[in-house]
Design a protein around this motif. Sequence first.
Motif, PDB file in Angstrom:
ATOM      1  N   GLY A  93      41.676  43.686  38.939  1.00 24.29           N
ATOM      2  CA  GLY A  93      41.280  44.664  37.927  1.00 24.29           C
ATOM      3  C   GLY A  93      41.472  46.113  38.299  1.00 24.29           C
ATOM      4  N   ALA A  94      42.014  46.386  39.487  1.00 23.82           N
ATOM      5  CA  ALA A  94      42.071  47.769  39.968  1.00 23.82           C
ATOM      6  C   ALA A  94      43.226  48.568  39.401  1.00 23.82           C
ATOM      7  N   ARG A  95      44.300  47.902  38.988  1.00 25.33           N
ATOM      8  CA  ARG A  95      45.464  48.649  38.513  1.00 25.33           C
ATOM      9  C   ARG A  95      46.243  47.804  37.513  1.00 25.33           C
ATOM     10  N   GLY A  96      47.243  48.425  36.897  1.00 25.49           N
ATOM     11  CA  GLY A  96      48.133  47.704  35.991  1.00 25.49           C
ATOM     12  C   GLY A  96      47.412  47.057  34.829  1.00 25.49           C
ATOM     13  N   LEU A  97      47.787  45.819  34.528  1.00 21.41           N
ATOM     14  CA  LEU A  97      47.176  45.103  33.410  1.00 21.41           C
ATOM     15  C   LEU A  97      45.681  44.935  33.623  1.00 21.41           C
ATOM     16  N   GLY A  98      45.261  44.623  34.855  1.00 18.52           N
ATOM     17  CA  GLY A  98      43.832  44.434  35.114  1.00 18.52           C
ATOM     18  C   GLY A  98      43.020  45.670  34.799  1.00 18.52           C
ATOM     19  N   ALA A  99      43.560  46.849  35.129  1.00 21.61           N
ATOM     20  CA  ALA A  99      42.853  48.100  34.826  1.00 21.61           C
ATOM     21  C   ALA A  99      42.765  48.309  33.319  1.00 21.61           C
ATOM     22  N   SER A 100      43.841  47.989  32.604  1.00 16.97           N
ATOM     23  CA  SER A 100      43.821  48.118  31.140  1.00 16.97           C
ATOM     24  C   SER A 100      42.805  47.174  30.521  1.00 16.97           C
ATOM     25  N   ILE A 101      42.777  45.937  31.004  1.00 21.05           N
ATOM     26  CA  ILE A 101      41.829  44.960  30.466  1.00 21.05           C
ATOM     27  C   ILE A 101      40.390  45.402  30.736  1.00 21.05           C
ATOM     28  N   SER A 102      40.114  45.810  31.960  1.00 18.18           N
ATOM     29  CA  SER A 102      38.734  46.201  32.283  1.00 18.18           C
ATOM     30  C   SER A 102      38.295  47.403  31.464  1.00 18.18           C
ATOM     31  N   GLU A 103      39.198  48.349  31.215  1.00 21.76           N
ATOM     32  CA  GLU A 103      38.825  49.510  30.405  1.00 21.76           C
ATOM     33  C   GLU A 103      38.608  49.127  28.952  1.00 21.76           C
ATOM     34  N   ARG A 104      39.486  48.288  28.406  1.00 28.58           N
ATOM     35  CA  ARG A 104      39.329  47.864  27.012  1.00 28.58           C
ATOM     36  C   ARG A 104      38.007  47.119  26.817  1.00 28.58           C
ATOM     37  N   LEU A 105      37.674  46.234  27.736  1.00 28.84           N
ATOM     38  CA  LEU A 105      36.451  45.454  27.602  1.00 28.84           C
ATOM     39  C   LEU A 105      35.212  46.319  27.821  1.00 28.84           C
ATOM     40  N   ALA A 106      35.308  47.286  28.740  1.00 26.02           N
ATOM     41  CA  ALA A 106      34.193  48.220  28.931  1.00 26.02           C
ATOM     42  C   ALA A 106      33.991  49.065  27.683  1.00 26.02           C
ATOM     43  N   HIS A 107      35.092  49.498  27.060  1.00 28.52           N
ATOM     44  CA  HIS A 107      35.013  50.278  25.829  1.00 28.52           C
ATOM     45  C   HIS A 107      34.342  49.479  24.711  1.00 28.52           C
ATOM     46  N   ALA A 108      34.506  48.147  24.763  1.00 25.39           N
ATOM     47  CA  ALA A 108      33.869  47.281  23.758  1.00 25.39           C
ATOM     48  C   ALA A 108      32.411  46.997  24.082  1.00 25.39           C
ATOM     49  N   GLY A 109      31.910  47.582  25.172  1.00 28.52           N
ATOM     50  CA  GLY A 109      30.488  47.472  25.485  1.00 28.52           C
ATOM     51  C   GLY A 109      30.142  46.562  26.632  1.00 28.52           C
ATOM     52  N   ALA A 110      31.131  45.894  27.223  1.00 29.66           N
ATOM     53  CA  ALA A 110      30.841  44.957  28.296  1.00 29.66           C
ATOM     54  C   ALA A 110      30.487  45.680  29.587  1.00 29.66           C
ATOM     55  N   SER A 111      29.708  45.019  30.422  1.00 23.18           N
ATOM     56  CA  SER A 111      29.499  45.447  31.801  1.00 23.18           C
ATOM     57  C   SER A 111      30.597  44.777  32.619  1.00 23.18           C
ATOM     58  N   VAL A 112      31.482  45.579  33.191  1.00 25.40           N
ATOM     59  CA  VAL A 112      32.698  45.051  33.806  1.00 25.40           C
ATOM     60  C   VAL A 112      32.570  45.018  35.323  1.00 25.40           C
ATOM     61  N   VAL A 113      32.951  43.889  35.903  1.00 23.14           N
ATOM     62  CA  VAL A 113      33.065  43.750  37.351  1.00 23.14           C
ATOM     63  C   VAL A 113      34.561  43.753  37.686  1.00 23.14           C
ATOM     64  N   VAL A 114      34.998  44.794  38.370  1.00 20.34           N
ATOM     65  CA  VAL A 114      36.398  44.923  38.767  1.00 20.34           C
ATOM     66  C   VAL A 114      36.564  44.286  40.140  1.00 20.34           C
ATOM     67  N   ALA A 115      37.240  43.136  40.186  1.00 21.36           N
ATOM     68  CA  ALA A 115      37.430  42.412  41.442  1.00 21.36           C
ATOM     69  C   ALA A 115      38.872  42.576  41.904  1.00 21.36           C
ATOM     70  N   ASP A 116      39.049  42.947  43.169  1.00 20.01           N
ATOM     71  CA  ASP A 116      40.405  43.168  43.665  1.00 20.01           C
ATOM     72  C   ASP A 116      40.386  43.162  45.190  1.00 20.01           C
ATOM     73  N   VAL A 117      41.534  42.805  45.792  1.00 19.46           N
ATOM     74  CA  VAL A 117      41.651  42.922  47.248  1.00 19.46           C
ATOM     75  C   VAL A 117      41.804  44.383  47.647  1.00 19.46           C
ATOM     76  N   ARG A 118      42.230  45.223  46.704  1.00 17.17           N
ATOM     77  CA  ARG A 118      42.373  46.666  46.952  1.00 17.17           C
ATOM     78  C   ARG A 118      41.030  47.334  46.663  1.00 17.17           C
ATOM     79  N   SER A 119      40.132  47.293  47.632  1.00 18.67           N
ATOM     80  CA  SER A 119      38.759  47.742  47.372  1.00 18.67           C
ATOM     81  C   SER A 119      38.690  49.219  47.017  1.00 18.67           C
ATOM     82  N   GLU A 120      39.493  50.054  47.670  1.00 19.87           N
ATOM     83  CA  GLU A 120      39.436  51.489  47.379  1.00 19.87           C
ATOM     84  C   GLU A 120      39.929  51.786  45.974  1.00 19.87           C
ATOM     85  N   GLN A 121      40.999  51.110  45.556  1.00 17.53           N
ATOM     86  CA  GLN A 121      41.490  51.307  44.189  1.00 17.53           C
ATOM     87  C   GLN A 121      40.484  50.794  43.164  1.00 17.53           C
ATOM     88  N   ALA A 122      39.839  49.673  43.490  1.00 17.84           N
ATOM     89  CA  ALA A 122      38.834  49.128  42.571  1.00 17.84           C
ATOM     90  C   ALA A 122      37.662  50.100  42.422  1.00 17.84           C
TER      91      ALA A 122
END
Length: 248
Positions: free
Chosen positions: A19-48
Amino acid sequence: MTASPQVNLRGKRVLVTGGARGLGASISERLAHAGASVVVADVRSEQAQAHCRSLKEKGYEAESIELDVRDPAAVAAAYLEFDQTEQGVDILVNNAAVDVSKPIEHLSAEEVTRVVTTNLLGPMYLCLESYRRMIRRGGGHIVNILSTASNRTWTEAAAYSAGKSGLRAFTHTLFKEAQRDCPGIGVTGIIAGGMETPFVLDRFPGADTSKLQSPDIVADTVLYALSVPVGSVVPELVVVPRSETSWP
């Protein structure tokens, strides 16, 4: 933020892998905008963490966790931590993926293992943990991000296609079992064509971006799958650029 499908995810907790970049970042932002509490999981911890800060600055609810989906023990431990909170995971989006674009004769066993474990076994580990908990709660939704490579392959895509084809088969089976086990659980596979993301551009820096779609379009497709009222479900969606050559 462009217009998106109308769906209210307030009160829902969403886990987005990769969820830190690319499609995952777009998905997490869209779902957060819809009101969800989003957990961004990624091996790239700093980017997440950076992506979560960006989401919070926009007024969204987000947290990050470092997670390697290839590690079943790490996946199980993450879900045990979720269990300690008042809310588990209501929606799982399996997005994390890797690829190695090489002819089969030049692929190493390590490369094949990394691609197939990330793209197939990792999502399966997450589905196992989520699905049994959703059964107990009586509802939830699992979205697996697939690829046109799950339907048709091309050269230099052997391991990637094998993983995505397997994930599509697993998704279809999970859909059937959810129909039998718990009508409140939705299972959706999203077959996405080429996107203008680091996943493509890091490997093919000279790619013609005019033939690629925005990841926001695919993120909106995820939102659409989640917008269908209880009693119906979208088992599979295909979203590709008009110029996509790998479909059908």
